[in-house]
Motif scaffolding. Structure first.
Motif, PDB file in Angstrom:
ATOM      1  N   VAL A  61       0.553  -0.953  -0.058  1.00 31.94           N
ATOM      2  CA  VAL A  61      -0.082   0.022  -0.153  1.00 31.94           C
ATOM      3  C   VAL A  61       1.062   1.148  -0.333  1.00 31.94           C
ATOM      4  O   VAL A  61       1.772   1.310   0.919  1.00 31.94           O
ATOM      5  CB  VAL A  61      -1.146   0.383   1.243  1.00 31.94           C
ATOM      6  N   LYS A  93      -3.366   3.877  -1.172  1.00 32.95           N
ATOM      7  CA  LYS A  93      -3.905   2.179  -2.072  1.00 32.95           C
ATOM      8  C   LYS A  93      -3.288   1.338  -2.118  1.00 32.95           C
ATOM      9  O   LYS A  93      -2.464   1.035  -2.428  1.00 32.95           O
ATOM     10  CB  LYS A  93      -4.281   3.475  -4.156  1.00 32.95           C
ATOM     11  N   ILE A  94      -3.659   0.245  -2.640  1.00 36.12           N
ATOM     12  CA  ILE A  94      -2.983  -0.604  -3.196  1.00 36.12           C
ATOM     13  C   ILE A  94      -2.648  -0.909  -4.853  1.00 36.12           C
ATOM     14  O   ILE A  94      -2.914  -0.364  -5.479  1.00 36.12           O
ATOM     15  CB  ILE A  94      -4.158  -2.232  -3.590  1.00 36.12           C
ATOM     16  N   LEU A 106      -9.693  -5.807  -3.447  1.00 38.39           N
ATOM     17  CA  LEU A 106      -8.400  -5.881  -3.032  1.00 38.39           C
ATOM     18  C   LEU A 106      -7.591  -6.374  -4.477  1.00 38.39           C
ATOM     19  O   LEU A 106      -7.348  -7.288  -5.404  1.00 38.39           O
ATOM     20  CB  LEU A 106      -8.179  -7.063  -2.063  1.00 38.39           C
ATOM     21  N   ALA A 126      -7.146   1.474  -0.033  1.00 38.76           N
ATOM     22  CA  ALA A 126      -6.780   0.168   0.328  1.00 38.76           C
ATOM     23  C   ALA A 126      -7.580  -0.147   1.664  1.00 38.76           C
ATOM     24  O   ALA A 126      -7.125   0.398   2.691  1.00 38.76           O
ATOM     25  CB  ALA A 126      -5.068   0.187   0.845  1.00 38.76           C
ATOM     26  N   GLY A 142      -5.508   2.290   3.540  1.00 42.38           N
ATOM     27  CA  GLY A 142      -3.887   2.174   4.530  1.00 42.38           C
ATOM     28  C   GLY A 142      -4.033   3.021   5.878  1.00 42.38           C
ATOM     29  O   GLY A 142      -2.912   1.818   5.945  1.00 42.38           O
TER      30      GLY A 142
END
Length: 455
Positions: free
Chosen positions: A23, A27-28, A381, A387, A430
């Motif tokens: 992360v 954001k992922i 995901l 995230a 996150g």
């Protein structure tokens, strides 16, 4: 990287696999192995599941109803959400005669912004078309990021109901503008008739709340709403489905290719109408009420088959002393129960017990609500998405009590329910907001989710 969650089993609607998740900036940014841990917070999730945060698409926070206001403010409700692995909540601001849609939304947004602990979105309840001016606002509302509206086919005396002609106007305008219409389906005239008769006969316990609005009273309205939506080709989302007959009508329409969606709630999956015979039956009063075993069996069957699209809560708790207003008259009981903190743990426990798969639980509680309601940054995901992450320990047993919940209510219908497996951490964009039983987030962190319409 800001955060790396490693060695856990990532669960999607379609598959489960062991991988690390990285992360950055909320954001992922990567899913795989071998990420540099320099400068990152590292969480070892070995033996645990990594899940997308749940989306509760049906809550009523700080809602005026029944002579009072629901017990959970935006602060309390979203705090509880975080502690149950819910990273986005949908609330229902109510437009009233003389007020506009954007005006209604912004008034509630001003309440929510300083208090929200997780991200939030709105469906706007339409109660009056204001001589047609409300329909002119639909396009603006979709552009604003609220492409869904709710209609009550009940609560006539309270001034919240829309008639069939108004419903059709709303369905057509929603279809035109790329919005979704949500429906609370019960027949108010039948309910009022039943209530009148019961009160005359001195039948006033909570059991008569159920008998005043039994299966066929909900089913008639379900079938009418589905029939109208089918006839004009408009999308329809049926909230808190509780009865077998209405469910079967919706499933038939779905299989015919119509744009029909079905939501149910954990309380209908766990309890039957028998709870209204209990001494504390008033605490379980909600509308629609829990139904008989046949309906509950049909709901579970549709959960397993994929015919139910989402599970949400209709979270609308009241204090026990307020429920006690109806101790001797069920019509005085504020309608609503708690649930936002219990949604994901309940459905994940069902998966842990083998009733459904974990993939199906993720689909019902995260992926599908994001897809249906245009939450483009939520629900899975996936690299590039927010995230919103839950770490779940399948070996942790947890017994629900009002003492270990994080809301402001003083009782819960879930008291004493033991769940097998429980979330141990929740991240919103996150950021850690829940950690092993403790809320560690902060009020005002949650952001408004601007959603996209269906066009």
């Amino acid at each position: 990287m800001d955060l790396i969650i490693k060695n856990g089993t990532i669960v999607t609607p379609l598959e489960s696999y062991v991988a690390d998740l990285a992360v950055k900036g909320g954001k992922i940014v990567a899913i795989g192995t071998g990420f540099s841990e320099e400068g990152a917070s590292v969480v070892d999730a070995k033996g645990k599941l990594i899940l997308p945060g749940a989306i509760d698409a049906h809550t009523h926070l700080a809602m005026p109803f029944g002579g009072t206001v629901s017990a959970d403010s935006y602060l309390a409700g979203t705090r509880a959400a975080a502690c149950g692995g819910v990273t986005t909540v949908f609330d229902y601001p109510m437009q009233r005669k003389g007020n506009g849609i954007i005006e209604t939304i912004e008034t509630r947004k001003e309440m929510c912004d300083p208090e929200a602990c997780v991200d939030y979105a709105f469906h706007c309840i339409i109660t009056d078309l204001n001589e047609g001016t409300i329909l002119d606002e639909f396009e603006d509302a979709v552009e604003y990021g609220v492409p869904s509206f709710k209609c009550f086919l009940v609560y006539k005396k309270e001034g919240m109901m829309v008639d069939d002609a108004t419903l059709v106007k709303i369905l057509l305008k929603a279809k035109e503008t790329g919005a979704m219409t949500n429906i609370h389906a019960e027949n108010p005239d039948l309910i009022d008739l039943n209530i009148e008769n019961f009160l005359k006969e001195g039948k006033t316990s909570a059991w008569y709340h159920y008998l005043s609005r039994p299966e066929f009273v909900e089913a008639e309205a379900d079938k009418r709403a589905v029939h109208l939506a089918k006839s004009i080709g408009a999308p329809l989302y049926l909230v808190h489905m509780a009865d077998k007959e209405g469910l079967e009508t919706a499933i038939e329409a779905k299989r015919e290719g119509h744009d029909i969606y079905v939501e149910t709630c954990p309380q209908y999956l766990e309890f039957t109408c028998d709870v209204y015979k209990r001494e504390d039956g008033r605490n379980f009063v909600c509308s629609p009420p829990m139904k008989g075993q046949e309906s509950q069996d049909a709901l579970w069957k549709a959960i397993k088959s994929g015919d139910i699209d989402t599970v949400a809560t209709d979270h609308c708790p009241f204090q026990s002393y307020e429920k006690d207003w109806g101790k001797d008259d069920f019509t005085k009981i504020p309608n609503g129960c708690a649930g936002v903190e219990n949604l994901y743990p309940y459905m994940l426990s069902a998966a842990n017990e083998g009733k459904i798969t974990f993939n199906r639980a993720v689909e019902l509680c995260s992926f599908n609500p994001a897809k249906i309601f245009g939450c483009t940054e939520k629900g899975s995901l996936t690299v590039g998405k927010d995230a919103d992450i839950v770490i779940y320990d399948p070996n942790k047993d947890f017994t629900i009590s009002v003492e270990n919940m994080h809301s402001d209510y003083d009782h819960t219908i879930w008291e004493g329910k033991t769940l097998h497996g429980y979330p141990v951490q929740t991240y919103v964009r996150g950021n850690l907001v829940y950690d092993n039983g403790e809320f560690v987030g902060k009020a005002g962190f949650g952001q408004f989710v601007k959603r996209v319409g269906r066009k």
